[in-house]
Design a protein around this motif. Structure first.
Motif, PDB file in Angstrom:
ATOM      1  N   ILE A 241       0.339  -1.283   0.235  1.00 13.43           N
ATOM      2  CA  ILE A 241       0.146   0.174   0.044  1.00 13.43           C
ATOM      3  C   ILE A 241       0.740   0.785  -0.003  1.00 13.43           C
ATOM      4  N   THR A 242       0.385   2.140  -0.708  1.00 12.76           N
ATOM      5  CA  THR A 242       1.269   3.493  -1.038  1.00 12.76           C
ATOM      6  C   THR A 242       1.066   4.475   0.055  1.00 12.76           C
ATOM      7  N   ASN A 243       1.672   4.884   1.356  1.00 10.40           N
ATOM      8  CA  ASN A 243       1.229   5.965   1.715  1.00 10.40           C
ATOM      9  C   ASN A 243       1.076   6.996   1.419  1.00 10.40           C
ATOM     10  N   PRO A 244       0.422   8.364   0.238  1.00 14.07           N
ATOM     11  CA  PRO A 244       0.314   8.958  -0.252  1.00 14.07           C
ATOM     12  C   PRO A 244       0.943  10.348   0.637  1.00 14.07           C
ATOM     13  N   PHE A 245       1.856  10.384   2.235  1.00 17.64           N
ATOM     14  CA  PHE A 245       1.914  11.406   2.331  1.00 17.64           C
ATOM     15  C   PHE A 245       2.573  10.950   2.946  1.00 17.64           C
ATOM     16  N   GLY A 246       4.727  11.705   3.564  1.00 20.68           N
ATOM     17  CA  GLY A 246       5.627  12.065   3.517  1.00 20.68           C
ATOM     18  C   GLY A 246       6.490  10.758   3.962  1.00 20.68           C
ATOM     19  N   THR A 247       7.098  11.283   3.460  1.00 23.14           N
ATOM     20  CA  THR A 247       8.760  10.476   3.238  1.00 23.14           C
ATOM     21  C   THR A 247       8.912   9.876   4.537  1.00 23.14           C
ATOM     22  N   GLY A 248       9.705   8.413   5.083  1.00 23.19           N
ATOM     23  CA  GLY A 248       9.280   8.216   6.869  1.00 23.19           C
ATOM     24  C   GLY A 248       8.825   8.930   7.046  1.00 23.19           C
ATOM     25  N   SER A 249      10.272   9.770   7.712  1.00 19.19           N
ATOM     26  CA  SER A 249       9.812  10.537   9.363  1.00 19.19           C
ATOM     27  C   SER A 249       9.490  12.704   8.520  1.00 19.19           C
ATOM     28  N   VAL A 250       9.441  12.544   7.046  1.00 15.09           N
ATOM     29  CA  VAL A 250       9.397  13.880   7.120  1.00 15.09           C
ATOM     30  C   VAL A 250       8.173  13.916   6.484  1.00 15.09           C
ATOM     31  N   PRO A 251       6.948  14.116   7.050  1.00 14.00           N
ATOM     32  CA  PRO A 251       5.493  14.088   6.544  1.00 14.00           C
ATOM     33  C   PRO A 251       5.861  15.374   5.816  1.00 14.00           C
ATOM     34  N   SER A 252       6.330  16.482   6.118  1.00 15.39           N
ATOM     35  CA  SER A 252       6.212  18.333   5.742  1.00 15.39           C
ATOM     36  C   SER A 252       6.811  17.836   3.927  1.00 15.39           C
ATOM     37  N   LEU A 253       7.604  16.907   4.302  1.00 19.77           N
ATOM     38  CA  LEU A 253       8.504  17.238   2.117  1.00 19.77           C
ATOM     39  C   LEU A 253       6.962  16.639   1.369  1.00 19.77           C
ATOM     40  N   ASN A 254       5.741  16.249   1.781  1.00 22.41           N
ATOM     41  CA  ASN A 254       4.422  16.135   0.908  1.00 22.41           C
ATOM     42  C   ASN A 254       4.800  15.408   0.066  1.00 22.41           C
ATOM     43  N   GLU A 255       4.874  13.730   0.033  1.00 25.50           N
ATOM     44  CA  GLU A 255       4.943  13.479  -1.384  1.00 25.50           C
ATOM     45  C   GLU A 255       5.025  12.368  -0.969  1.00 25.50           C
ATOM     46  N   PRO A 256       4.866  10.581  -1.347  1.00 24.54           N
ATOM     47  CA  PRO A 256       4.429   9.589  -1.301  1.00 24.54           C
ATOM     48  C   PRO A 256       5.883   8.659   0.369  1.00 24.54           C
ATOM     49  N   SER A 257       5.218   8.053   1.029  1.00 25.30           N
ATOM     50  CA  SER A 257       6.289   7.812   2.016  1.00 25.30           C
ATOM     51  C   SER A 257       7.136   7.041   0.322  1.00 25.30           C
ATOM     52  N   SER A 258       8.455   6.949   1.916  1.00 25.04           N
ATOM     53  CA  SER A 258       8.897   5.031   1.191  1.00 25.04           C
ATOM     54  C   SER A 258       9.237   4.194   1.672  1.00 25.04           C
ATOM     55  N   GLU A 259       8.591   4.180   2.791  1.00 27.52           N
ATOM     56  CA  GLU A 259       7.925   2.776   3.666  1.00 27.52           C
ATOM     57  C   GLU A 259       7.027   2.139   2.874  1.00 27.52           C
ATOM     58  N   TYR A 260       6.490   0.866   3.724  1.00 27.44           N
ATOM     59  CA  TYR A 260       6.239  -0.527   3.435  1.00 27.44           C
ATOM     60  C   TYR A 260       4.783  -0.593   3.950  1.00 27.44           C
ATOM     61  N   TYR A 261       3.816  -0.416   3.180  1.00 25.55           N
ATOM     62  CA  TYR A 261       2.383  -0.342   3.647  1.00 25.55           C
ATOM     63  C   TYR A 261       2.052  -1.777   3.489  1.00 25.55           C
ATOM     64  N   ILE A 262       1.258  -2.501   4.144  1.00 33.44           N
ATOM     65  CA  ILE A 262       0.266  -3.600   4.112  1.00 33.44           C
ATOM     66  C   ILE A 262      -0.700  -3.329   4.338  1.00 33.44           C
ATOM     67  N   GLY A 263      -1.783  -3.906   3.973  1.00 30.83           N
ATOM     68  CA  GLY A 263      -3.692  -3.846   4.398  1.00 30.83           C
ATOM     69  C   GLY A 263      -4.114  -4.984   4.825  1.00 30.83           C
ATOM     70  N   VAL A 264      -3.282  -4.673   6.451  1.00 29.02           N
ATOM     71  CA  VAL A 264      -3.954  -5.462   7.812  1.00 29.02           C
ATOM     72  C   VAL A 264      -5.850  -5.037   7.781  1.00 29.02           C
ATOM     73  N   LYS A 265      -6.685  -6.106   7.169  1.00 29.30           N
ATOM     74  CA  LYS A 265      -8.234  -5.641   7.515  1.00 29.30           C
ATOM     75  C   LYS A 265      -8.659  -6.094   8.353  1.00 29.30           C
ATOM     76  N   SER A 266      -8.246  -7.323   9.082  1.00 25.74           N
ATOM     77  CA  SER A 266      -8.490  -7.586  10.637  1.00 25.74           C
ATOM     78  C   SER A 266      -7.949  -8.722  11.118  1.00 25.74           C
ATOM     79  N   ILE A 267      -7.821  -8.655  12.374  1.00 22.35           N
ATOM     80  CA  ILE A 267      -7.127  -9.071  13.269  1.00 22.35           C
ATOM     81  C   ILE A 267      -7.783 -10.851  13.870  1.00 22.35           C
ATOM     82  N   ARG A 268      -7.166 -11.933  13.716  1.00 21.06           N
ATOM     83  CA  ARG A 268      -7.671 -12.936  14.466  1.00 21.06           C
ATOM     84  C   ARG A 268      -6.594 -13.577  15.335  1.00 21.06           C
ATOM     85  N   VAL A 269      -6.808 -13.210  17.177  1.00 18.98           N
ATOM     86  CA  VAL A 269      -6.405 -14.549  17.901  1.00 18.98           C
ATOM     87  C   VAL A 269      -7.281 -16.329  17.777  1.00 18.98           C
TER      88      VAL A 269
END
Length: 436
Positions: A241-269
């Motif tokens: 998943i692309t986080n469209p805002f912030g590069t890593g810890s620098v959200p003020s740059l207003n560009e897609p994050s370089s970090e890796y996101y995945i689409g967790v929909k729920s959690i089971r135990v």
């Protein structure tokens, strides 16, 4: 910390001026590259070592999975005849999407501080401040090749783009570490630069060892095998998943994050869904929420409300185990004598991160959920991250250990194995001593 597979590179540094044997030249035969990665017992950071500069110098760096650049301390002892600053308007600055361009703030320009140079913002994930004065540069980089199963020659990259930072920016890093290796999604991170230079596919695989004595491995390009077993065909695939805002810890740059996101929909135990505010699981217009994978956190962190329901469900499912006092940073601890053992760690409830469908999930077994804090105590290795988190779920280093993760940047997918212990292997089984 011993990096036995890199003793050879130290010898190469001595011979570099008289021999080209040690450093293999770039060639079409180079299909994949590797880094040995070892867990530091004090900081729990994942450390590698590269060769950089002319003459070649071995440098220890911390792995920063979502980092946008390879950065090093250039203020303390950086000497190289092949160092070149990236000047304003250059191709290197365009590729890096630099945020500033200007002159050195000191009276006399030097390595890491030059006039008419471009600057970016190197990230140190272990401190909570920003540094916007990292100068972009080029220099020689040396990294080891592989056939997928065994290491080969070291290859030399003459003009690798990296960032210089001052010595104070290494605060929080492990002993003798001089910077970080960024493996993020942008063009000057290590995976993309190697793919461009060697005409690799834009993909890499991470296999972190749970041992502080044995190295795990990062593969770049094609080929990612542990000895006598190929896990790659059994990986579960989920979109990145692309986080469209912030590069890593620098959200003020207003560009897609370089970090890796995945689409967790729920959690089971233990196979049972827990009730979570679904708004927290998506990334909002400000870049908040969602699930991030990060080596900058030693343990997974959950937003407070998520943490509360997951730990309550875990305790309920493990009702026969004896609770004991909390051991910081963990809040949920048990007597180790009251939990049995299995091939995949302590016999405790599984935790599933459910992805695009209920049949696609990342299962976390006891080896990755329980931390042995003493001879008699084990704790649930998840940390309460508070209510104001950028990412609602951060999958930290401990939960990644002895899992094979394959990042395909071209397809924007993540392939993951869950625990390799099921396959009777670990991330420490790659052979760094046998020559290809």
């Amino acid at each position: 910390m011993a990096f036995t597979s890199y003793h050879f590179i130290l010898f190469c540094a001595l011979l570099l001026s008289i021999s080209s044997y040690c450093i293999g030249q770039n060639s079409p035969q180079t299909k994949a590259l590797i880094l040995a990665v070892k867990k530091d017992s004090t900081t729990l950071q994942y450390i590698t070592q590269i060769g950089q500069r002319t003459p070649l110098v071995p440098i220890k760096l911390t792995i920063h999975l979502g980092g946008q650049t390879l950065w090093v301390d250039c203020e303390n002892g950086y000497v190289s005849s092949t160092y070149q600053p990236a000047l304003c308007g250059s191709t290197q600055c365009t590729i890096a999407k630099v945020n500033t361009c200007g002159n050195c703030s000191t009276s006399a320009p030097k390595i890491g501080c030059n006039d008419n140079a471009c600057y970016n913002t190197p990230e140190n994930p272990f401190i909570k401040t920003l540094y916007s004065g990292g100068q972009l540069n080029e220099d020689v980089l040396s990294i080891q090749s592989t056939d997928g199963s065994n290491p080969g020659k070291f290859v030399k990259i003459p003009n690798f783009i990296f960032t210089c930072a001052p010595t104070f920016w290494t605060e929080g890093l492990a002993s003798e570490v001089k910077g970080t290796v960024g493996l993020g999604r942008n063009r000057i991170a290590l995976p993309s630069q190697l793919a461009e230079i060697f005409s690799f596919p834009r993909k890499f695989a991470v296999c972190l060892s749970s041992s502080t004595q044995s190295s795990g491995v990062i593969f770049f390009g094609d080929g990612m095998m542990l000895p006598n077993i190929d896990i790659s065909k059994d990986l579960i695939i989920t979109p990145l998943i692309t986080n469209p805002f912030g590069t890593g810890s620098v959200p003020s740059l207003n560009e897609p994050s370089s970090e890796y996101y995945i689409g967790v929909k729920s959690i089971r135990v233990n196979g049972k869904p827990v009730t979570i505010n679904k708004k927290l699981l998506g990334v909002d217009k400000n870049g908040n929420g969602g699930t991030k994978i990060s080596t900058g956190s030693p343990y997974s962190m959950l937003e407070s409300s998520i943490y509360d329901v997951v730990t309550k469900a875990f305790i309920d499912e493990l009702s026969n185990a004896t609770r004991v006092a909390a051991v910081a940073p963990f809040e949920t601890c048990f007597s180790s004598k009251s939990a049995g053992s299995t091939r995949v760690g302590p016999d405790v409830p599984t935790i599933d991160l459910v992805l695009q469908t209920t049949r696609v999930y990342w299962r976390i077994f006891g080896a990755n959920s329980m931390v042995k804090v003493s001879q008699d105590v084990i704790c649930l290795g998840f940390v309460n991250g508070g209510i104001k988190r950028t990412a609602s779920i951060v999958i930290g280093g401990y939960q990644l250990e002895d899992n094979l993760l394959h990042f395909d940047l071209a397809k924007s997918t993540l392939g993951f194995s869950s625990s390799l212990l099921f396959h009777q292997t670990t991330c420490a089984n790659f052979n760094f001593t046998t020559k290809a």
